[in-house]
Design a protein around this motif. Structure first.
Motif, PDB file in Angstrom:
ATOM      1  N   THR A 290      -4.293  10.421  -5.486  1.00  0.00           N
ATOM      2  CA  THR A 290      -4.437   8.997  -5.810  1.00  0.00           C
ATOM      3  C   THR A 290      -5.617   8.760  -6.740  1.00  0.00           C
ATOM      4  O   THR A 290      -5.545   7.900  -7.636  1.00  0.00           O
ATOM      5  CB  THR A 290      -4.591   8.155  -4.538  1.00  0.00           C
ATOM      6  OG1 THR A 290      -5.640   8.685  -3.723  1.00  0.00           O
ATOM      7  CG2 THR A 290      -3.301   8.137  -3.732  1.00  0.00           C
TER       8      THR A 290
ATOM      9  N   TRP B 243      -1.987  -1.293  -3.753  1.00  0.00           N
ATOM     10  CA  TRP B 243      -3.068  -0.568  -3.092  1.00  0.00           C
ATOM     11  C   TRP B 243      -2.639   0.892  -2.972  1.00  0.00           C
ATOM     12  O   TRP B 243      -1.479   1.178  -2.646  1.00  0.00           O
ATOM     13  CB  TRP B 243      -3.346  -1.126  -1.707  1.00  0.00           C
ATOM     14  CG  TRP B 243      -3.920  -2.516  -1.665  1.00  0.00           C
ATOM     15  CD1 TRP B 243      -3.693  -3.536  -2.543  1.00  0.00           C
ATOM     16  CD2 TRP B 243      -4.801  -3.039  -0.665  1.00  0.00           C
ATOM     17  NE1 TRP B 243      -4.372  -4.654  -2.152  1.00  0.00           N
ATOM     18  CE2 TRP B 243      -5.065  -4.389  -0.999  1.00  0.00           C
ATOM     19  CE3 TRP B 243      -5.376  -2.508   0.480  1.00  0.00           C
ATOM     20  CZ2 TRP B 243      -5.894  -5.201  -0.237  1.00  0.00           C
ATOM     21  CZ3 TRP B 243      -6.209  -3.310   1.259  1.00  0.00           C
ATOM     22  CH2 TRP B 243      -6.465  -4.641   0.895  1.00  0.00           C
TER      23      TRP B 243
ATOM     24  N   LEU C 184      -0.101  -6.203   5.007  1.00  0.00           N
ATOM     25  CA  LEU C 184       0.488  -5.470   3.888  1.00  0.00           C
ATOM     26  C   LEU C 184       1.759  -4.754   4.318  1.00  0.00           C
ATOM     27  O   LEU C 184       1.889  -4.311   5.464  1.00  0.00           O
ATOM     28  CB  LEU C 184      -0.479  -4.419   3.341  1.00  0.00           C
ATOM     29  CG  LEU C 184      -1.644  -4.892   2.478  1.00  0.00           C
ATOM     30  CD1 LEU C 184      -2.800  -5.376   3.346  1.00  0.00           C
ATOM     31  CD2 LEU C 184      -2.121  -3.785   1.553  1.00  0.00           C
TER      32      LEU C 184
ATOM     33  N   THR D  70       3.731  -1.231   3.776  1.00  0.00           N
ATOM     34  CA  THR D  70       3.253   0.118   3.455  1.00  0.00           C
ATOM     35  C   THR D  70       4.420   1.014   3.076  1.00  0.00           C
ATOM     36  O   THR D  70       5.527   0.883   3.600  1.00  0.00           O
ATOM     37  CB  THR D  70       2.475   0.746   4.621  1.00  0.00           C
ATOM     38  OG1 THR D  70       3.344   0.909   5.755  1.00  0.00           O
ATOM     39  CG2 THR D  70       1.272  -0.102   5.007  1.00  0.00           C
TER      40      THR D  70
ATOM     41  N   ALA E 175       0.843  -1.193   0.000  1.00  0.00           N
ATOM     42  CA  ALA E 175       0.000   0.000   0.000  1.00  0.00           C
ATOM     43  C   ALA E 175       0.877   1.241   0.000  1.00  0.00           C
ATOM     44  O   ALA E 175       1.726   1.410   0.885  1.00  0.00           O
ATOM     45  CB  ALA E 175      -0.920   0.013   1.220  1.00  0.00           C
TER      46      ALA E 175
ATOM     47  N   VAL F 102       0.783   5.149   0.555  1.00  0.00           N
ATOM     48  CA  VAL F 102      -0.114   6.029   1.302  1.00  0.00           C
ATOM     49  C   VAL F 102       0.322   7.481   1.105  1.00  0.00           C
ATOM     50  O   VAL F 102       1.483   7.817   1.331  1.00  0.00           O
ATOM     51  CB  VAL F 102      -0.111   5.668   2.799  1.00  0.00           C
ATOM     52  CG1 VAL F 102      -1.196   6.438   3.541  1.00  0.00           C
ATOM     53  CG2 VAL F 102      -0.313   4.154   2.997  1.00  0.00           C
TER      54      VAL F 102
ATOM     55  N   VAL G  28      -3.655   4.562  -1.093  1.00  0.00           N
ATOM     56  CA  VAL G  28      -4.408   5.172   0.001  1.00  0.00           C
ATOM     57  C   VAL G  28      -4.080   6.659   0.019  1.00  0.00           C
ATOM     58  O   VAL G  28      -2.905   7.031  -0.095  1.00  0.00           O
ATOM     59  CB  VAL G  28      -4.032   4.542   1.366  1.00  0.00           C
ATOM     60  CG1 VAL G  28      -4.861   5.152   2.487  1.00  0.00           C
ATOM     61  CG2 VAL G  28      -4.191   3.027   1.325  1.00  0.00           C
TER      62      VAL G  28
ATOM     63  N   LEU H 117      -3.362  -1.230   7.740  1.00  0.00           N
ATOM     64  CA  LEU H 117      -3.086  -2.184   6.675  1.00  0.00           C
ATOM     65  C   LEU H 117      -1.947  -3.127   7.037  1.00  0.00           C
ATOM     66  O   LEU H 117      -1.982  -4.311   6.687  1.00  0.00           O
ATOM     67  CB  LEU H 117      -2.788  -1.431   5.385  1.00  0.00           C
ATOM     68  CG  LEU H 117      -3.973  -0.622   4.850  1.00  0.00           C
ATOM     69  CD1 LEU H 117      -3.584   0.150   3.606  1.00  0.00           C
ATOM     70  CD2 LEU H 117      -5.182  -1.501   4.580  1.00  0.00           C
TER      71      LEU H 117
END
Length: 222
Positions: free
Chosen positions: A125, A114, A70, A72, A40, A42, A116, A65
């Motif tokens: 995003t 992913w 996950l 990050t 992810a 972010v 975020v 997450l």
């Protein structure tokens, strides 16, 4: 700048971005959490208003997450912290995000992407999703109705939007109306008694994220 391998433990590093270095923090799940093949990225709120990778909403979303397995990646947009360049009102920041995603995909080609974003980061995003094609998108308090253009966004089918009902920065009803006008599947979580920065509501935010996205997790790594 040398290309960094994806770290095997949590660390900070400088990635090569389109405007120079991008200050980046990579964090891995705790040892007692089974990792899943997903990363992810972010994104933080408005750079000119103190937004950074250390923002509490950003760090809580990343923590939520990681607790699901996950890895990050948080990073500072251009002009923030140790990241080079000048603020570009979301345009160059999409290029920054693309550079970080390219690094992640090169280093972790097996991992689902992913994205975020919180506030301004949600805008970046969303605008970048058509090109980057994440498997999952989480948008926290997207700044609909402010100075940014939310036309022609193409979120993935797995899309979570979290919005506080007492947001003093973003009109919650504007977010609802915008979502209703999109031909895009989404899950909207409205949090009562919650302002823009989720003061005293960060644990609730963690729960809202985890409750929704746990059904979207890829199988755990062996």
């Amino acid at each position: 700048m040398p290309t960094h391998a994806f770290p095997t433990e949590s660390t900070t590093l400088l990635l090569d971005g389109p405007a120079g270095a991008l200050e980046t923090a990579v964090d891995l799940p705790d040892p007692d959490v089974a990792p899943v093949p997903a990363v992810a990225v972010v994104c933080h709120p408005l750079s000119t208003e103190g937004g950074s990778l250390h923002n509490k909403v950003v760090t809580m979303a990343a923590r939520a997450l990681r607790e699901l397995g996950l890895a990050t990646v948080r990073f500072n947009f251009r002009s923030v912290g140790r990241s080079a360049g000048a603020f570009d009102n979301g345009v160059g920041e999409q290029d920054d995000l693309a550079a970080v995603v390219a690094w992640v995909r090169t280093q972790r080609p097996e991992a689902a992407l992913w994205l975020v974003g919180f506030s301004f980061g949600a805008y970046v995003t969303l605008k970048a999703s058509a090109a980057l094609r994440p498997q999952v998108l989480v948008s926290i308090a997207p700044p609909v109705g402010r100075e940014w253009d939310f036309d022609d966004v193409q979120p993935p089918s797995r899309w979570l939007v979290v919005q506080g009902n007492d947001d003093e920065i973003v009109d919650p009803q504007a977010v609802v109306d915008w979502l209703d006008g999109l031909d895009a599947p989404h899950t909207l979580v409205r949090m009562p008694d919650t302002g823009h920065f989720f003061h005293r509501k960060l644990i609730d935010l963690r729960g809202a994220i985890q409750h929704t996205v746990k059904g979207w997790l890829p199988a755990a790594s062996a």
